[in-house]
Design an enzyme around this catalytic site. Structure first.
Site, PDB file in Angstrom:
ATOM      1  N   ASP A  78      -4.501  -4.244   5.729  1.00 51.76           N
ATOM      2  CA  ASP A  78      -4.853  -5.192   4.668  1.00 51.76           C
ATOM      3  C   ASP A  78      -3.709  -6.196   4.498  1.00 51.76           C
ATOM      4  OD1 ASP A  78      -6.294  -6.363   2.665  1.00 51.76           O
ATOM      5  OD2 ASP A  78      -5.921  -4.815   1.166  1.00 51.76           O
TER       6      ASP A  78
ATOM      7  N   SER B 194       0.855  -1.175   0.000  1.00 51.62           N
ATOM      8  CA  SER B 194       0.000   0.000   0.000  1.00 51.62           C
ATOM      9  C   SER B 194       0.900   1.236   0.000  1.00 51.62           C
ATOM     10  CB  SER B 194      -0.931  -0.046   1.214  1.00 51.62           C
ATOM     11  OG  SER B 194      -1.869   0.987   1.165  1.00 51.62           O
TER      12      SER B 194
ATOM     13  N   HIS C 214      -2.461  -0.977  -3.486  1.00 48.05           N
ATOM     14  CA  HIS C 214      -3.590  -0.058  -3.316  1.00 48.05           C
ATOM     15  C   HIS C 214      -3.368   1.173  -4.196  1.00 48.05           C
ATOM     16  CE1 HIS C 214      -4.534  -1.763   0.935  1.00 48.05           C
ATOM     17  NE2 HIS C 214      -5.013  -2.515  -0.025  1.00 48.05           N
TER      18      HIS C 214
END
Lengths: 292, 197
Positions: free
Chosen positions: B130, B11, B38
Site C-alpha cells: 500500500d 503499516s 493500518h
C-alpha cells in the site's frame, strides 16, 4: 546507517494524461453530473467531490477511457454505462449491530427517554439493505417498546429496499452479527431471530410488522412526518457540506422537540450551523438531542 | 508555489516509526499532516492518544469534513477511507483497496488529485505494498515523494515497493524524514512550467 541524500527533483516521472489540471477536471466533472441529472434524473451534483472524482476515474480506467469528457459521451448515449456508473456511485456498506457500542449506548441513554412516549416514530434515513433496521427492531422488541413503535426505513435506491423488505441476509455473516449483537447488549440468543432458509438467514417477519420501507431521496424530497428518533449513519459523508447542511435542516424540521438524531461514529455536527440546536448525549457516540 | 499538505502512510511497525517522525516535528510545523496507519477494524481512539503523547503537534482522529489545519496531525479512523479535498477531509466506506481500509493509496492519490505539486507524500515501514500507487500519483502531478530507507524500516516491503514505483523518491533514514519535512515546509516548491492549454 548513513544513506546518501539525493537532492534530486522528485518529479522525474513524465506527466501523463493525469497531469494536474484540477480546474479543467472540475469543469468536466460538473458537466458530467449536470448531464446525468438532466438526462437520467440522478442528482450527484452535491456529492463530496474527492470521493465522486475517485469513483468516476475508476470507471474511466476500467473502460479504457482517458478523460471525464470521454466518459460523459458514453454515459449520456449508453444507458448501460449509466447503470454501471450508478453501481460505482452507490455505496451500500452496512452490518447488523454495526458499531455495537452505539446500540449499547442507545439502550442506556435513549430507551429511557422513549419509554416516556406513548407512541414512538423512528426514521431510518438511508437504510440501505436494512440490516440496521432489523437491529433496531430487535433492540426495541427486547426493551418492550416495539409494539408502540413505527420505523420508517427509507433509501433512494429501490433495489436495496426490496432486499431490506425480504429480510434475508448472508448466512456467512451471522457469526460476525452474533458477536456484534452480544457486544451491543443483546439479551437473548441471536439465532432466535432467524432461520436458515433460501440459502440465507431469513429474519423473523414479525420484526418488520411495524416497519414501513419506502423510497425517499434526501437530496430532493421533503419531510414527511414528525419523528422522535432519526437515524442517518454514514450516509451524509458522501455529500458535500452544502448538501449536508440542507439535509440537516430537513432532519431538524422533522424532529420533535427533544427528539434524537443519530449520526455515524465519525460524523459530527461541529461544522454545521445546526450544532447549537442539539446536545450530544453520552459522547463519544454520535447521539444528539434536539434542545431548541 | 509552496507545499500545502503532507500525507504519511505506514503499516506494520508504523506506530513506533510514526511516533518518532511526528515527535521530531515542532509544534509550529506549518503544514497539515494526514496520517494513515493500518489498524484493525475495531480499534478505537488509542492510536490517536499514543501519537499525541509522542508529539507536540495537535493530533486529531478525523471526523467527516474536518478542516485541514496547519500543525495538526489528522489520523484516519479505523475502517474508513480518508479523502483529501480542498481544505478539508472526507470519509468514505468504499470497498477496501488492497485489503486495506483506510488505504494509504486512496489518501495519497486524493492529495495528488487535489493539491498536485503542493503535496508531499511519505511512505514508512510496512508488510504490504500500500502507498506505492498513491506516491506515484503524487509525483506524476509534480508533488514530492519521501520514503523511509527500507534498511531502517522494521518491515522493508512497503518502502521497497514505494521506491520501486517511484524511483525518483527521496530515500531517507527514519530520523532524516522530519528535518527534510521541516525544510520542505519552509521551501517553495519547484516552479512548474505552466502548460499552454
Amino acid at each position: 546507517m548513513a544513506v546518501p541524500v539525493a537532492e534530486a527533483p522528485s518529479s522525474g516521472a513524465e506527466p501523463d494524461r493525469q497531469s494536474f489540471k484540477p480546474d479543467l477536471e472540475r469543469i468536466e466533472i460538473e458537466l458530467l453530473l449536470e448531464g446525468i441529472f438532466r438526462h437520467y434524473g440522478f442528482d450527484f451534483r452535491a456529492y463530496a467531490y474527492a470521493s465522486i472524482r475517485r469513483r468516476l476515474w475508476k470507471r474511466i480506467e476500467e473502460e479504457g477511457l482517458s478523460s471525464v469528457s470521454a466518459l460523459q459521451e458514453r454515459v449520456l448515449h449508453e444507458p448501460e454505462m449509466m447503470e454501471k456508473l450508478l453501481l460505482d456511485l452507490s455505496i451500500n456498506v452496512t452490518a447488523m449491530f454495526r458499531d455495537p457500542g452505539f446500540y449499547q449506548t442507545f439502550r442506556e441513554h435513549v430507551v429511557p427517554l422513549l419509554r416516556t412516549y406513548p407512541f414512538i416514530r423512528i426514521w431510518h434515513a438511508g437504510c440501505s439493505t436494512g440490516e440496521e433496521v432489523y437491529s433496531m427492531a430487535i433492540l426495541l422488541r427486547e426493551e418492550g417498546l416495539y409494539d408502540r413503535s413505527r420505523i420508517y426505513a427509507t433509501d433512494i435506491n429501490e433495489v436495496v429496499l426490496q432486499r431490506a423488505k425480504a429480510g434475508i441476509f448472508p448466512l456467512e455473516r451471522m457469526q460476525e452479527y452474533t458477536d456484534n449483537y452480544i457486544r451491543a447488549g443483546g439479551k437473548r440468543s441471536f439465532s432466535e431471530y432467524y432461520t436458515a432458509k433460501y440459502g440465507g438467514a431469513l429474519f423473523d417477519q414479525a420484526l418488520t410488522k411495524n416497519v414501513v420501507f419506502s423510497q425517499h431521496n434526501l437530496v430532493t424530497d421533503r419531510s414527511f412526518s414528525e419523528f422522535n428518533v432519526i437515524l442517518c449513519r454514514n450516509v451524509l459523508i458522501y455529500f458535500d457540506k452544502t448538501l449536508q447542511s440542507k439535509v440537516h435542516s430537513l432532519f431538524y424540521d422533522s424532529l420533535a422537540m427533544f427528539g434524537v438524531l443519530v449520526l455515524g461514529s465519525k460524523e459530527t455536527l461541529r461544522f454545521m450551523s445546526h450544532e447549537d440546536c442539539y446536545q450530544q448525549i453520552a459522547p463519544p457516540e454520535k447521539i444528539f438531542r434536539k434542545v431548541r | 508555489m509552496a507545499y500545502s499538505i503532507v500525507g504519511v502512510g505506514s503499516s506494520w511497525g508504523g506506530l513506533a516509526a510514526m511516533s518518532k517522525l511526528l515527535g521530531a516535528l515542532p509544534a509550529n510545523f506549518s503544514l497539515p499532516i494526514v496520517v494513515v496507519q493500518h489498524r484493525s477494524r475495531d480499534s478505537d481512539r488509542l492510536l490517536a492518544e499514543i501519537l499525541q503523547d509522542a508529539t507536540d503537534l495537535t493530533v486529531s482522529e478525523i471526523e467527516d469534513k474536518e478542516p485541514l489545519t496547519p500543525g495538526t496531525v489528522h489520523i484516519a479512523p479505523a475502517n474508513y477511507h480518508v479523502l483529501i479535498d480542498d481544505g478539508f477531509l472526507s470519509l468514505s466506506l468504499e470497498e477496501p483497496v488492497r485489503f486495506s481500509r483506510p488505504s494509504i493509496d486512496v489518501m495519497l492519490s486524493s492529495a495528488a488529485d487535489t493539491y498536485g505539486p503542493e503535496a508531499i507524500g511519505v511512505v514508512l515501514t510496512g508488510a504490504n505494498e500500500d502507498g506505492a500507487q498513491g506516491l506515484s500519483d503524487i509525483v506524476k502531478r509534480g508533488g514530492c515523494a519521501l520514503v523511509q530507507d527500507p534498511r531502517t524500516a522494521e518491515i522493508a516491503i512497503m518502502p521497497h515497493a514505494a521506491v520501486k514505483a517511484v524511483p525518483s523518491a527521496e530515500v531517507l533514514p527514519l530520523e532524516g524524514l522530519a528535518p527534510r519535512l521541516i525544510a520542505l515546509s519552509r521551501k517553495r516548491a519547484k516552479v512548474r512550467a505552466r502548460k499552454a492549454v
